[in-house]
Design an enzyme around this catalytic site. Structure first.
Site, PDB file in Angstrom:
ATOM      1  N   LEU A   1      -1.446   7.329   2.329  1.00 34.10           N
ATOM      2  CA  LEU A   1      -0.791   8.130   3.364  1.00 34.10           C
ATOM      3  C   LEU A   1      -0.021   7.260   4.353  1.00 34.10           C
ATOM      4  CD1 LEU A   1      -3.415  10.910   4.171  1.00 34.10           C
ATOM      5  CD2 LEU A   1      -1.312  11.099   2.858  1.00 34.10           C
TER       6      LEU A   1
ATOM      7  N   HIS B   1     -21.306   7.927   5.747  1.00 31.37           N
ATOM      8  CA  HIS B   1     -21.048   9.370   5.673  1.00 31.37           C
ATOM      9  C   HIS B   1     -22.338  10.074   5.276  1.00 31.37           C
ATOM     10  CE1 HIS B   1     -19.260  13.192   4.671  1.00 31.37           C
ATOM     11  NE2 HIS B   1     -18.057  12.768   5.009  1.00 31.37           N
TER      12      HIS B   1
ATOM     13  N   ARG C   1     -20.961  11.936  12.302  1.00 35.23           N
ATOM     14  CA  ARG C   1     -21.434  11.322  11.067  1.00 35.23           C
ATOM     15  C   ARG C   1     -22.517  10.267  11.284  1.00 35.23           C
ATOM     16  NH1 ARG C   1     -15.682  10.737   7.749  1.00 35.23           N
ATOM     17  NH2 ARG C   1     -15.473  12.965   7.337  1.00 35.23           N
TER      18      ARG C   1
ATOM     19  N   GLY D   1       0.837  -1.198   0.000  1.00 35.74           N
ATOM     20  CA  GLY D   1       0.000   0.000   0.000  1.00 35.74           C
ATOM     21  C   GLY D   1       0.861   1.233   0.000  1.00 35.74           C
TER      22      GLY D   1
ATOM     23  N   SER E   1     -17.576  16.733   0.887  1.00 35.61           N
ATOM     24  CA  SER E   1     -16.841  16.831   2.143  1.00 35.61           C
ATOM     25  C   SER E   1     -17.710  17.276   3.318  1.00 35.61           C
ATOM     26  CB  SER E   1     -15.690  17.824   1.981  1.00 35.61           C
ATOM     27  OG  SER E   1     -15.124  18.131   3.232  1.00 35.61           O
TER      28      SER E   1
END
Length: 642
Positions: free
Chosen positions: A45, A268, A333, A42, A286
């Site tokens: 980040l 979300h 959320r 992977g 977002s």
């Protein structure tokens, strides 16, 4: 045999645990680091930051990704921002408040020490990224700007317009490129991990397949680091990139790694609604938009077909502001998602099919001016207009909840090592720090904390005792595992049935959304557990996969991932059924407060559920292990955002 799960949390006061742990961790000298070979799977980040940092320290690193470049990792899709407790706004924030908001946001189902460490490290992440040149938004005077996100009453989210994930990943990528040029990191793009190799109980390598040529390869290492993201695509429709999958972590699970809290999947609340059966993925808007956008639906069912600007203010129900006055549109959320579903179930939803609510910027534009809103969110408005054909500066956006992030993942201890020695999991691939619901802007924080600041300290605790023990890729265990990978590919290609992969995956996804989605109940979960094996049988008897294994074959790579989803879905539902409580995003309809909120059972379920694969290659009922959660600093309370 797995006994009591030991999280290896250091002793001492909460705010001193990580410092003490670093002070007493084992070390690998600079001259010895180049003797170790680390496999990182992977390059988002978590993976890119880990590979770059380990390379900078002098380790030899092999980094694998199935994309053509690390720049295409799904981390680029993160839009709104990254949390840190720098308190630039002078509004009362602190490391403790970030820690507590994260614990509370996860409904008290995460490990206290891990979450405090995450909050503690958050400030270093911002400094690191600024030094790399990440273009965070700034105030007029030059200070970094902040905005608010759900589940917090302070502004602690750093952002780069609506493309924060992309900018942070570019920072990681340039650090990774430095190590590629230095020769400490070797990159393997277009390469997918298909199995984990375990030698004498330790993770020592992986089996991969080139997605360009179909070539199967063995790679040996002193440790294996999985940073492969989440499994939201098990639902077919999600905000995840189409390639995101569960294969790496699920194959590790079948080799003995425990899978923790697989039913903890996040919905979300701010996604573009489904527009038809033709869709293969959903688009996220977002959460940062909820800073200035107000969420509402008509008060009367008969008004839902009217244009939004024809519904007077008195006939609008700003239901989040009404139900949660302390947090309003920035409620967490899971709560915001269930509230949207509730008003749509009442028949007050807007748009096609009545599955949508308004996100309205009219008040913010009137108060701040359109130019300010364009500066803050311009690219998000452009994405919305390209997809829907509607100008959100003129009419409200329409949004609806969708599958987004997965809090479950491989079980890891405080060092981020799984129960299989030598196998580490970072970022969304581990069960991590988010409990039963992740607060917005914390995924980027966790991925970078794990890769830049935690693994480089904790990996030597394992490596220090492994000098000279790396096996050859020609060892019998590698040959055996490769043979099993080849046999599986041959079996998939040999079915030669009539059903498409998409039809099977879509059927599985609809089943999971209905029975194990925003809300669950025992009857539905049992129905899903009875249906999934039939779907799996249909796959292995009637799926059609064209082409062959020794070539570029996207149907084959997708088939392997769908086959894993068809097994993993059963584990998800088993976990959801066993957790006989509501917690965060895991909402069991049988367990709710009089106000309709999640009702935990702390006496019986304040624990991490970690599942062990059973069956010696054949599926059998998994074995449950529990890691009790101990709270020394926070007090378990009914979560409230009213």
């Amino acid at each position: 045999m797995i006994g009591t799960l030991d999280p290896k949390v250091p002793p001492g006061p909460l705010d001193q645990k990580w410092r003490s742990h670093r002070d007493h961790s084992r070390l690998v000298s600079p001259n010895n680091r180049r003797k170790f070979e680390i496999i990182v799977v992977g390059s988002g980040l978590a993976g890119a930051s880990a590979a770059a940092t380990l390379g900078e320290l002098g380790y030899r690193v092999k980094c694998f990704c199935f994309q053509d470049s690390p720049r295409r990792a799904h981390s680029i899709a993160a839009q709104g921002g990254i949390n840190a407790a720098k308190n630039y706004q002078n509004d009362g924030d602190s490391v403790y408040r970030l820690f507590y908001d994260t614990i509370k946001g996860g409904d008290f189902r995460s490990r206290e020490a891990n979450v405090y460490r995450l909050a503690e490290i958050s400030n270093h992440i911002i400094d690191q990224c600024v030094a790399q040149g990440v273009p965070f938004a700034r105030e007029y005077g030059g200070l970094l700007a902040n905005r608010s996100f759900g589940g917090a009453q302070v502004s602690r989210t750093f952002y780069a317009r609506g493309q924060t994930g992309q900018q942070l990943l570019l920072g990681c990528y340039q650090a990774l490129c430095r190590q590629l040029a230095a020769g400490t990191v070797q990159m393997f793009p277009y390469t997918e991990m298909l199995d984990l190799v375990v030698v004498d109980g330790q993770a020592n390598g992986i089996i991969t397949r080139s997605l360009r040529s179909g070539k199967i390869d063995r790679h040996a290492g002193d440790a294996v680091v999985l940073a492969t993201g989440g499994y939201g695509n098990v639902f077919y429709l999600s905000t995840n990139a189409r390639g995101s999958n569960v294969t790496a972590t699920y194959r590790a699970y079948k080799r003995g790694a425990l899978f923790a809290n697989p039913s903890f999947t996040q919905i979300h609340p701010t996604c573009i609604p489904v527009s038809g059966e033709h869709q293969a993925k959903l688009t996220l808007m977002s959460e940062s938009l909820r800073n200035d956008g107000r969420v509402w639906v008509p008060k009367r069912k008969e008004d839902r077909f009217k244009p939004a600007n024809e519904i007077p203010e008195a006939q609008r129900d700003y239901y989040l502001e009404r139900k949660y006055p302390s947090y309003g549109n920035l409620a967490p959320r899971d709560i915001s998602s269930r509230a949207a579903k509730e008003v749509c179930d009442e028949g007050r939803g807007v748009g096609p099919g009545g599955r949508g609510v308004y996100l309205d910027f009219a008040d913010a534009i009137k108060r701040l001016g359109e130019d300010t809103i364009r500066e803050r969110y311009g690219n998000l408005f452009e994405v919305y207009e390209k997809i829907t054909g509607e100008d959100a500066y003129e009419v409200p956006m329409r949004i609806y909840p969708a599958v987004h992030y997965t809090m479950g993942g491989l079980w890891v201890d405080y060092d981020l090592m799984s129960n299989v020695p030598g196998l580490f999991a970072l970022g969304e691939a581990n069960f991590s720090d988010h409990g039963a619901n992740r607060l917005g802007a914390s995924a980027l924080m966790q991925g970078l904390a794990d890769g830049y600041f935690i693994l480089p300290y904790t990996l030597p605790n394992y490596l220090a005792g492994q000098m000279g023990k790396r096996p050859s890729p020609d060892a019998p265990e590698f040959q055996k595992t490769e043979g099993e990978v080849r046999a599986r590919i041959k079996k998939i290609l040999g079915v030669n049935g009539k059903r498409s992969l998409d039809s099977l995956h879509r059927e599985l996804g609809l089943l999971l959304w209905d029975k194990c989605g925003m809300s669950r109940h025992a009857k539905g979960l049992r129905e899903a557990l009875a249906t999934i094996p039939k779907l799996r049988e249909e796959f292995w008897s009637n799926v059609r996969v064209l082409g062959d294994g020794e070539d570029f074959n996207q149907s084959l790579e997708r088939a392997g991932r769908v086959a894993d989803f068809l097994e993993f879905a059963e584990l998800m539902c088993a976990d959801a059924l066993e957790r006989d409580e509501s917690a965060g995003a895991h909402f069991r309809e049988e367990h709710q407060t009089p106000d309709g909120e999640a009702l935990r059972d702390d006496e019986n379920h304040a624990a991490v559920f970690a599942w062990e694969f059973q069956g010696d290659g054949q599926l059998a009922s998994p074995k449950l292990h529990r890691e009790p959660l101990h709270f020394e600093t926070v007090h378990l309370t009914q979560r409230s955002y009213k």
